[in-house]
Motif scaffolding. Sequence first.
Motif, PDB file in Angstrom:
ATOM      1  N   GLY A  15       3.202  -2.346  -2.869  1.00 10.94           N
ATOM      2  CA  GLY A  15       4.194  -2.699  -1.877  1.00 10.94           C
ATOM      3  C   GLY A  15       5.125  -1.187  -1.984  1.00 10.94           C
ATOM      4  N   VAL A  16       4.594  -0.705  -3.122  1.00 11.57           N
ATOM      5  CA  VAL A  16       5.757   0.277  -2.456  1.00 11.57           C
ATOM      6  C   VAL A  16       5.105   1.980  -2.651  1.00 11.57           C
ATOM      7  CG1 VAL A  16       6.642   2.526  -4.859  1.00 11.57           C
ATOM      8  CG2 VAL A  16       6.210  -0.279  -5.594  1.00 11.57           C
ATOM      9  N   LYS A  17       6.054   2.685  -0.681  1.00 11.92           N
ATOM     10  CA  LYS A  17       5.653   3.157   0.229  1.00 11.92           C
ATOM     11  C   LYS A  17       6.649   3.719   0.590  1.00 11.92           C
ATOM     12  CE  LYS A  17       1.462   0.467   1.321  1.00 11.92           C
ATOM     13  NZ  LYS A  17       1.019  -0.006   2.732  1.00 11.92           N
ATOM     14  N   GLY A  18       6.168   5.190   1.143  1.00 11.94           N
ATOM     15  CA  GLY A  18       7.144   5.997   1.119  1.00 11.94           C
ATOM     16  C   GLY A  18       8.028   6.867   0.847  1.00 11.94           C
ATOM     17  N   ILE A  19       8.353   7.012  -0.531  1.00  6.95           N
ATOM     18  CA  ILE A  19       8.971   7.842  -1.323  1.00  6.95           C
ATOM     19  C   ILE A  19       8.217   8.932  -0.685  1.00  6.95           C
ATOM     20  CG2 ILE A  19       9.700   7.877  -3.740  1.00  6.95           C
ATOM     21  CD1 ILE A  19       8.455   5.066  -3.686  1.00  6.95           C
ATOM     22  N   THR A  20       9.227   9.833  -0.717  1.00  7.58           N
ATOM     23  CA  THR A  20       9.751  11.396  -0.912  1.00  7.58           C
ATOM     24  C   THR A  20      10.552  11.864  -1.156  1.00  7.58           C
ATOM     25  OG1 THR A  20      11.693  11.837   1.267  1.00  7.58           O
ATOM     26  CG2 THR A  20       9.021  10.624   2.372  1.00  7.58           C
ATOM     27  N   ARG A  21      10.318  13.247  -1.345  1.00  6.83           N
ATOM     28  CA  ARG A  21      11.495  14.390  -2.164  1.00  6.83           C
ATOM     29  C   ARG A  21      12.807  14.009  -1.662  1.00  6.83           C
ATOM     30  NH1 ARG A  21      10.400  20.333   0.068  1.00  6.83           N
ATOM     31  NH2 ARG A  21       9.185  19.416   1.989  1.00  6.83           N
ATOM     32  N   HIS A  22      12.653  14.167  -0.570  1.00 11.73           N
ATOM     33  CA  HIS A  22      14.127  13.104   0.476  1.00 11.73           C
ATOM     34  C   HIS A  22      15.046  12.773  -0.115  1.00 11.73           C
ATOM     35  CE1 HIS A  22      12.700  17.155   2.346  1.00 11.73           C
ATOM     36  NE2 HIS A  22      11.728  16.207   2.976  1.00 11.73           N
TER      37      HIS A  22
END
Length: 100
Positions: A15-22
């Motif tokens: 369920g953990v998606k879309g975490i970026t450096r921004h």
Amino acid sequence: GAVQFDGDTVLLLNGVKGITRHQPLTVSLRLFTPDKKQRAAIFHTGPGLFSQMADAAGFEMLMENGRLRWSCIHLWPGCAVSIETKDDFPVAKWVHVTVT
């Protein structure tokens, strides 16, 4: 109540998606190791250890040569940041670790 990993056990957080450096990110966990590790993955995003892959992106926490290392990687090795503990990670002791 802890999960014990043996080198083959995998915990997937689908369920953990879309975490970026921004985006701001904080990870907090309690770690225990019975002995000094030369190299062990605590966790990473993606298909493999990024610090061993060219052009990889993501986050990883490793234990290397007895020390804990956190990396945020956009493109390895040219666009990445890693921090490592000065001292060896305590052996046979539960330690609360937070990176942000």
